[in-house]
Design a protein around this motif. Sequence first.
Motif, short mmCIF file in Angstrom:
data_model
loop_
_atom_site.label_atom_id
_atom_site.label_comp_id
_atom_site.label_asym_id
_atom_site.label_seq_id
_atom_site.Cartn_x
_atom_site.Cartn_y
_atom_site.Cartn_z
N GLU A 193 0.82 -1.21 0.00
CA GLU A 193 0.00 0.00 0.00
C GLU A 193 0.86 1.26 0.00
O GLU A 193 0.56 2.22 -0.68
N GLN A 194 1.93 1.27 0.81
CA GLN A 194 2.83 2.42 0.84
C GLN A 194 4.10 2.04 0.11
O GLN A 194 4.76 1.06 0.46
N ILE A 195 4.42 2.84 -0.89
CA ILE A 195 5.55 2.52 -1.73
C ILE A 195 6.16 3.80 -2.29
O ILE A 195 5.47 4.80 -2.49
N SER A 196 7.46 3.76 -2.50
CA SER A 196 8.17 4.83 -3.17
C SER A 196 8.56 4.30 -4.55
O SER A 196 9.11 3.20 -4.66
N ILE A 197 8.26 5.07 -5.57
CA ILE A 197 8.58 4.67 -6.94
C ILE A 197 9.57 5.66 -7.52
O ILE A 197 9.36 6.86 -7.49
N ARG A 198 10.65 5.13 -8.06
CA ARG A 198 11.61 5.94 -8.81
C ARG A 198 11.56 5.44 -10.25
O ARG A 198 11.85 4.28 -10.52
N GLN A 199 11.15 6.33 -11.15
CA GLN A 199 11.11 5.99 -12.57
C GLN A 199 11.90 7.06 -13.30
O GLN A 199 11.39 8.12 -13.64
N ALA A 200 13.19 6.77 -13.50
CA ALA A 200 14.10 7.75 -14.10
C ALA A 200 14.68 7.27 -15.42
O ALA A 200 15.64 7.85 -15.92
N VAL A 201 14.10 6.22 -16.01
CA VAL A 201 14.62 5.70 -17.27
C VAL A 201 14.54 6.81 -18.33
O VAL A 201 13.51 7.43 -18.52
N LEU A 202 15.65 7.06 -18.95
CA LEU A 202 15.85 8.04 -20.02
C LEU A 202 15.83 9.49 -19.56
O LEU A 202 16.20 10.38 -20.32
N THR A 203 15.41 9.78 -18.31
CA THR A 203 15.38 11.18 -17.86
C THR A 203 16.79 11.73 -17.66
O THR A 203 16.97 12.95 -17.67
N ASP A 204 17.76 10.87 -17.48
CA ASP A 204 19.14 11.31 -17.35
C ASP A 204 19.75 11.69 -18.70
O ASP A 204 20.74 12.39 -18.77
N PHE A 205 19.11 11.25 -19.77
CA PHE A 205 19.64 11.44 -21.11
C PHE A 205 18.82 12.46 -21.90
O PHE A 205 19.38 13.29 -22.61
N LEU A 206 17.51 12.41 -21.79
CA LEU A 206 16.62 13.27 -22.56
C LEU A 206 15.95 14.28 -21.62
O LEU A 206 15.18 13.89 -20.74
#
Length: 167
Positions: A124-137
């Motif tokens: 129910e409680q979660i931290s999501i990191r979605q950084a795919v391609l954000t370091d490049f584009l």
Amino acid sequence: MSTFNFIKLFKVSLASALICIGGLAHAHRFHAGITDISMNPNTGNTEIIHTFMAHDVEALLENLYQRQFDLSDPEDIQIFQRYVEQQFILVSKEQRLPLKWVGLKVDPNSVIVFQEIEKQTLPEQISIRQAVLTDFLVDQVNTVNITKNGNTQSLTFTRSKREHQIP
């Protein structure tokens, strides 16, 4: 139809086709990825499916490693797998959830990555990191859709906002 009209029609069609092709070459003006997270009731696994534009993935890998990549080659797949596993992370109670790499599917337009959390529902409680391609584009936008109990929640991730907390 006379030969003259046929040639004229052919030239107009060819010109239209070339304009469309030229437009397609410049049509890739946005950079987006979609991640779908949902429970598979048949397996009891939480399934994670990422979809990215193939051109963006290829450009990223070529930029990082200064060479051509072939995502049908097991070694190149492992390199991309490590990258995804560093950029997409789920954390619950200060512990990283064990995401299993299932595989990927590549076609001329997209790269689809399959991951799962075996025999576990998404906490129910979660931290999501979605950084795919954000370091490049700089303008990469990733959308994460989380489906639980028939309800879907969508989160947007960018270079300036790579993490979200639920709830």
